[in-house]
Design a protein around this motif. Structure first.
Motif, PDB file in Angstrom:
ATOM      1  N   ASP A   1      -4.504  -2.649  -0.944  1.00 46.97           N
ATOM      2  CA  ASP A   1      -3.493  -3.953  -1.274  1.00 46.97           C
ATOM      3  C   ASP A   1      -3.639  -5.947  -1.438  1.00 46.97           C
TER       4      ASP A   1
ATOM      5  N   THR B   1      -7.425   1.805   9.000  1.00 49.20           N
ATOM      6  CA  THR B   1      -7.030   0.259   9.848  1.00 49.20           C
ATOM      7  C   THR B   1      -6.839   0.269  11.163  1.00 49.20           C
TER       8      THR B   1
ATOM      9  N   GLY C   1       0.808  -1.311   0.329  1.00 47.45           N
ATOM     10  CA  GLY C   1       0.051  -0.399   0.165  1.00 47.45           C
ATOM     11  C   GLY C   1       0.692   1.244   0.041  1.00 47.45           C
ATOM     12  N   THR C   2       1.992   1.043   0.769  1.00 48.06           N
ATOM     13  CA  THR C   2       2.630   2.544   0.482  1.00 48.06           C
ATOM     14  C   THR C   2       3.113   2.703  -0.712  1.00 48.06           C
TER      15      THR C   2
ATOM     16  N   ASP D   1      -7.640   4.775  -0.456  1.00 48.80           N
ATOM     17  CA  ASP D   1      -6.904   4.318  -0.268  1.00 48.80           C
ATOM     18  C   ASP D   1      -7.447   3.227   0.382  1.00 48.80           C
TER      19      ASP D   1
ATOM     20  N   LYS E   1      -3.625  -8.296   2.368  1.00 50.37           N
ATOM     21  CA  LYS E   1      -4.161  -7.724   3.561  1.00 50.37           C
ATOM     22  C   LYS E   1      -5.504  -8.782   3.187  1.00 50.37           C
TER      23      LYS E   1
HETATM   24  C1  PLP Z   1      -1.664  -1.491   5.364  1.00 53.05           C
HETATM   25  C2  PLP Z   1      -1.847   0.002   5.388  1.00 53.05           C
HETATM   26  C3  PLP Z   1      -1.220   1.009   3.859  1.00 53.05           C
HETATM   27  C4  PLP Z   1       0.275   0.796   3.921  1.00 53.05           C
HETATM   28  O1  PLP Z   1       0.364  -0.649   3.485  1.00 53.05           O
HETATM   29  P1  PLP Z   1       1.693  -0.953   3.385  1.00 53.05           P
HETATM   30  O2  PLP Z   1       1.310  -2.566   2.323  1.00 53.05           O
HETATM   31  O3  PLP Z   1       1.484  -2.163   4.821  1.00 53.05           O
HETATM   32  O4  PLP Z   1       2.333  -0.713   2.506  1.00 53.05           O
HETATM   33  C5  PLP Z   1      -1.700   1.790   3.614  1.00 53.05           C
HETATM   34  N1  PLP Z   1      -2.933   2.105   3.625  1.00 53.05           N
HETATM   35  C6  PLP Z   1      -3.408   1.923   4.542  1.00 53.05           C
HETATM   36  C7  PLP Z   1      -5.359   2.492   4.810  1.00 53.05           C
HETATM   37  C8  PLP Z   1      -3.706   0.149   5.326  1.00 53.05           C
HETATM   38  O5  PLP Z   1      -4.315   0.006   6.041  1.00 53.05           O
END
Ligand code: PLP
Length: 457
Positions: free
Chosen positions: A284, A230, A141-142, A255, A287
């Motif tokens: 992601d 998150t 996600g980053t 996001d 996730k």
């Molecule tokens: C986990 C998360 C991120 C970061 O994602 P990574 O895969 O850890 O780099 C960004 N935004 C949200 C809302 C997240 O839950």
């Protein structure tokens, strides 16, 4: 021909057996981190001039090093955002490595990228973005958020000369993920936070925009809304925010790194209404789409804008006359050049199970949050901080201080029983320490939740 080394064959079989055992186990050991010094005392020097040998190294891994990792897929690992990759996906992660594919260019990775794109088509279809929208798999996600912010910023700069010399500004809320702030730093744009950890409402956003100085207004180029925070699983008012972005001519990035999986769930899909108006979206698969690490995705309404921002002049690609060499180059749409075809495990899992199974598994995560909510209401020693949202549940143990939560987390983890960590929830101007569940793994049971809650009595 290389001589086939019998030791290598045996080693390969050992590694495969280990992988099969790990994939098959339903309750892996949770694992506990140890200090580097302590690990060093256990394993000694492993990188030497002559090598210590595969068998010795592998034994050290099994005996000591693996045990110092937390198994993210344990059914009672409900901290952070856990994961639960399917066996099909993990198996194909092995295949991805074994196949040695360079995933930057179609010329080198056509077969793998074709598969990635099939999986991507499905993800894009969940968003409801218009025809032409497409995306690419990233390391997470980053990297997806970074790729999207860069694209938005480059687009804004292309609009007029003044923008080229200004520092950009984005608005998001304090519920947004830390990576938004971190990536804004990388891109060197300012971030303005709307002061709410709850749902970002259109009205609050409009107020913030209306109160900007004229210089700030000129620098403002994007809004980042969250599709499932998150910490608490809260989805911003995407529809209302999209209307504002259209009116103010701002880029809308959603996001949904954690929450995006829930787009597939009929029971909550309406909460994401408006996401189809986004300019870019982060989701992601590692996730809530049951992919192994690492696999994120960034999707663009207009991928051409991403290409303008990210394409690294690959003029040496022009030498390939073969028609088959020309196709989708993932490196054109995000920050990374050489890349693993990290969407390939997801493709195999989707192809194996079908998308209906994903729907069922994600609905189960949502259901587990509701079950936890009901159990918390039934028990007198705990209470909900807020209604469960997506698969996140915030609750308090009545009478506990922050250190009680910390101690409880530590004890449960040390016993190898569960990993559930406290978090902070903003109440007015103060932060309260509370406990949090995040459900991803469909193998978590009601009994698991009950046992964890009862460990707080
Ligand atoms: C986990 C998360 C991120 C970061 O994602 P990574 O895969 O850890 O780099 C960004 N935004 C949200 C809302 C997240 O839950």
């Amino acid at each position: 021909m290389h001589k086939i080394d019998i030791d290598l064959v045996n080693m390969t079989l050992d590694v495969m057996k280990y992988a099969i055992d790990r994939i098959s186990v339903t309750e892996p050991k949770i694992g506990i981190p140890q200090k580097a010094e302590d690990l060093m005392a256990l394993v000694g020097e492993t990188i030497t001039e002559k090598g210590i040998g595969g068998e010795v190294a592998f034994n050290l891994w099994k005996e000591h090093l693996m045990k110092a990792n937390v198994s993210i897929d344990h059914p009672r690992h409900l901290a952070f955002v856990p994961a639960s990759p399917t066996r099909a996906a993990i198996m194909f992660d092995l295949v991805t490595s074994a196949s040695s594919i360079h995933g930057a260019y179609w010329m080198e990775g056509a077969g793998g990228i074709f598969c990635e794109n099939e999986a991507m088509k499905w993800i894009v279809s969940l968003t409801g973005l218009p025809k032409g929208a497409f995306g690419v798999f990233t390391s997470g996600g980053t990297a997806a958020n970074l790729s999207a912010i860069v694209t938005a910023r480059e687009y804004w700069r292309s609009l007029n000369d003044q923008n080229k010399v200004e520092k950009g500004l984005i608005i998001t809320s304090i519920g947004a993920h830390s990576s938004i702030k971190a990536m804004a730093k990388v891109v060197d744009v300012d971030v303005l936070l709307v002061d709410t950890e709850d749902r970002l409402e259109a009205k609050a956003l409009q107020n913030t925009i209306d109160n900007l100085t004229s210089h700030q207004s000129q620098r403002l180029f994007a809004i980042v809304a969250t599709g499932g925070t998150t910490n608490a699983g809260i989805i911003d008012d995407l529809d209302g925010i999209a209307v504002i972005c259209k009116k103010e001519q701002l880029w809308l990035h959603v996001d949904a790194a954690y929450g995006g999986g829930a787009l597939v769930a009929d029971s909550v899909r309406h909460l994401f209404n408006g996401i189809e108006k986004a300019d870019s979206i982060t989701i992601d698969p590692h996730k809530w789409m049951f992919s192994p690490y690492d696999c994120g995705a960034v999707i663009y309404k207009n991928p051409e804008l991403a290409k303008k921002a990210h394409s690294q002049e690959g003029s040496y690609l022009d030498i390939f006359k073969d028609e088959g060499a020309h196709g989708f180059n993932p490196s054109d749409y995000q920050i990374q050049l050489t890349r693993r075809v990290r969407g390939l495990p997801l493709w195999f899992s989707l192809a194996t199970h079908g998308t209906d199974r994903y729907k069922v598994a994600i609905e189960r995560g949502l259901e587990l949050a509701q079950i936890a909510g009901t159990l918390i209401q039934e028990k007198s020693h705990v209470e909900l901080v807020r209604e469960p949202s997506l698969s996140c549940v915030l609750y308090r143990r009545i009478g506990w201080k922050p250190e009680d939560y910390t101690h409880w987390t530590y004890e449960n983890h040390k016993k190898g029983f569960a990993l559930v960590t406290p978090t902070k929830w903003k109440k007015g101007s103060t932060y309260e320490t509370v406990s949090r569940f995040c459900f991803i793994n469909p193998d978590t049971t009601e009994k698991d939740i009950e046992m964890i809650l009862d460990s707080m009595i």
